[in-house]
Motif scaffolding. Structure first.
Motif, mmCIF file in Angstrom:
data_model
loop_
_atom_site.group_PDB
_atom_site.id
_atom_site.type_symbol
_atom_site.label_atom_id
_atom_site.label_comp_id
_atom_site.label_asym_id
_atom_site.label_seq_id
_atom_site.Cartn_x
_atom_site.Cartn_y
_atom_site.Cartn_z
ATOM 1 N N ALA A 179 9.305 -13.474 -9.123
ATOM 2 C CA ALA A 179 9.752 -13.454 -7.727
ATOM 3 C C ALA A 179 11.236 -13.086 -7.647
ATOM 4 O O ALA A 179 11.648 -12.339 -6.755
ATOM 5 C CB ALA A 179 9.506 -14.807 -7.066
ATOM 6 N N LEU A 180 12.028 -13.602 -8.573
ATOM 7 C CA LEU A 180 13.450 -13.262 -8.620
ATOM 8 C C LEU A 180 13.636 -11.764 -8.840
ATOM 9 O O LEU A 180 14.436 -11.120 -8.151
ATOM 10 C CB LEU A 180 14.145 -14.050 -9.730
ATOM 11 C CG LEU A 180 15.613 -13.719 -9.984
ATOM 12 C CD1 LEU A 180 16.469 -14.077 -8.779
ATOM 13 C CD2 LEU A 180 16.095 -14.452 -11.227
ATOM 14 N N SER B 196 14.057 -5.354 -4.697
ATOM 15 C CA SER B 196 13.873 -4.956 -3.293
ATOM 16 C C SER B 196 15.215 -4.719 -2.615
ATOM 17 O O SER B 196 15.391 -3.726 -1.896
ATOM 18 C CB SER B 196 13.095 -6.030 -2.527
ATOM 19 O OG SER B 196 11.780 -6.094 -2.982
ATOM 20 N N ALA B 197 16.158 -5.616 -2.855
ATOM 21 C CA ALA B 197 17.489 -5.469 -2.256
ATOM 22 C C ALA B 197 18.175 -4.208 -2.769
ATOM 23 O O ALA B 197 18.795 -3.457 -1.992
ATOM 24 C CB ALA B 197 18.338 -6.701 -2.549
ATOM 25 N N THR B 198 18.058 -3.942 -4.056
ATOM 26 C CA THR B 198 18.679 -2.755 -4.648
ATOM 27 C C THR B 198 18.046 -1.481 -4.107
ATOM 28 O O THR B 198 18.743 -0.517 -3.770
ATOM 29 C CB THR B 198 18.579 -2.805 -6.183
ATOM 30 O OG1 THR B 198 19.234 -3.986 -6.650
ATOM 31 C CG2 THR B 198 19.200 -1.584 -6.826
ATOM 32 N N ILE B 199 16.715 -1.470 -4.010
ATOM 33 C CA ILE B 199 16.019 -0.296 -3.470
ATOM 34 C C ILE B 199 16.438 -0.050 -2.024
ATOM 35 O O ILE B 199 16.696 1.094 -1.629
ATOM 36 C CB ILE B 199 14.491 -0.459 -3.604
ATOM 37 C CG1 ILE B 199 14.094 -0.361 -5.086
ATOM 38 C CG2 ILE B 199 13.751 0.577 -2.761
ATOM 39 C CD1 ILE B 199 12.668 -0.780 -5.378
ATOM 40 N N ASP B 200 16.557 -1.113 -1.228
ATOM 41 C CA ASP B 200 16.998 -0.959 0.156
ATOM 42 C C ASP B 200 18.397 -0.343 0.216
ATOM 43 O O ASP B 200 18.653 0.558 1.025
ATOM 44 C CB ASP B 200 16.981 -2.303 0.891
ATOM 45 C CG ASP B 200 15.579 -2.818 1.164
ATOM 46 O OD1 ASP B 200 14.612 -2.023 1.062
ATOM 47 O OD2 ASP B 200 15.450 -4.027 1.465
ATOM 48 N N ILE C 249 14.798 7.269 -7.245
ATOM 49 C CA ILE C 249 14.833 5.856 -7.659
ATOM 50 C C ILE C 249 13.856 5.629 -8.807
ATOM 51 O O ILE C 249 14.187 5.001 -9.811
ATOM 52 C CB ILE C 249 14.507 4.920 -6.472
ATOM 53 C CG1 ILE C 249 15.610 4.995 -5.411
ATOM 54 C CG2 ILE C 249 14.317 3.485 -6.954
ATOM 55 C CD1 ILE C 249 15.260 4.317 -4.096
ATOM 56 N N ARG C 250 12.624 6.161 -8.670
ATOM 57 C CA ARG C 250 11.616 6.000 -9.732
ATOM 58 C C ARG C 250 12.076 6.619 -11.042
ATOM 59 O O ARG C 250 11.924 6.030 -12.111
ATOM 60 C CB ARG C 250 10.285 6.616 -9.303
ATOM 61 C CG ARG C 250 9.414 5.702 -8.487
ATOM 62 C CD ARG C 250 7.994 6.249 -8.331
ATOM 63 N NE ARG C 250 7.911 7.397 -7.438
ATOM 64 C CZ ARG C 250 7.928 7.312 -6.117
ATOM 65 N NH1 ARG C 250 8.033 6.153 -5.527
ATOM 66 N NH2 ARG C 250 7.830 8.393 -5.374
ATOM 67 N N VAL C 251 12.645 7.815 -10.977
ATOM 68 C CA VAL C 251 13.110 8.492 -12.191
ATOM 69 C C VAL C 251 14.229 7.694 -12.845
ATOM 70 O O VAL C 251 14.229 7.478 -14.063
ATOM 71 C CB VAL C 251 13.576 9.940 -11.870
ATOM 72 C CG1 VAL C 251 14.311 10.558 -13.037
ATOM 73 C CG2 VAL C 251 12.379 10.796 -11.479
ATOM 74 N N ALA C 252 15.174 7.210 -12.052
ATOM 75 C CA ALA C 252 16.288 6.429 -12.602
ATOM 76 C C ALA C 252 15.787 5.126 -13.207
ATOM 77 O O ALA C 252 16.196 4.739 -14.310
ATOM 78 C CB ALA C 252 17.322 6.151 -11.508
ATOM 79 N N PHE C 253 14.868 4.449 -12.503
ATOM 80 C CA PHE C 253 14.323 3.186 -13.013
ATOM 81 C C PHE C 253 13.571 3.419 -14.317
ATOM 82 O O PHE C 253 13.760 2.687 -15.289
ATOM 83 C CB PHE C 253 13.399 2.549 -11.970
ATOM 84 C CG PHE C 253 12.857 1.217 -12.387
ATOM 85 C CD1 PHE C 253 13.630 0.065 -12.271
ATOM 86 C CD2 PHE C 253 11.568 1.105 -12.907
ATOM 87 C CE1 PHE C 253 13.135 -1.162 -12.669
ATOM 88 C CE2 PHE C 253 11.077 -0.121 -13.308
ATOM 89 C CZ PHE C 253 11.861 -1.264 -13.185
#
Length: 126
Positions: free
Chosen positions: A90-91, A97-101, A113-117
């Motif tokens: 959950a953490l 989620s906050a970072t993606i936003d 974002i997907r490529v970087a992750f």
């Protein structure tokens, strides 16, 4: 230790096991230093695969709810009561989620974002 696994539940068996062990720690039914059944014994008692129990024990050890003492067995960690309230998945979800936003607000595309992750995860596991 009374553990009831619902084979028909949508929740994975190892999650059911983790949740019930954490609940037993929080309620005081399992106390620091208490021994847990071996992986093979618990799997046999619950009629589930030993890999499922091993996965649950490994996650609980990672979370410092359990500790393995070599060939002596698996025991409740001294800090288990405090650590059993932490939900690492959950953490991770909350922080990601906050970072993606933030990245989306900055104009980064989902594909970027997907490529970087993926690149970061690949580099970390290499």
């Amino acid at each position: 230790m009374d553990i009831i696994i619902d084979l028909d539940a949508s929740e994975p068996l190892f999650n059911q096991l983790i949740d019930q062990i954490k609940q037993a720690v929080r309620s005081g039914r399992l106390r620091p230093g208490d021994a847990l059944p071996s992986i093979r014994q618990l799997a046999g008692d619950l009629t589930i695969n030993s890999k499922t129990v091993a996965k649950a024990y490994k996650r609980l050890e990672r979370d410092a709810v359990l500790q393995t003492r070599g060939y002596r067995g698996t025991f409740v960690h001294p800090d288990a009561a405090r650590n059993s309230t932490v939900d690492l998945p959950a953490l991770a979800t909350t922080r990601l989620s906050a970072t993606i936003d933030e990245l989306r607000q900055a104009g980064v595309t989902d594909s970027e974002i997907r490529v970087a992750f993926g690149a970061l995860m690949h580099r970390r596991n290499a």
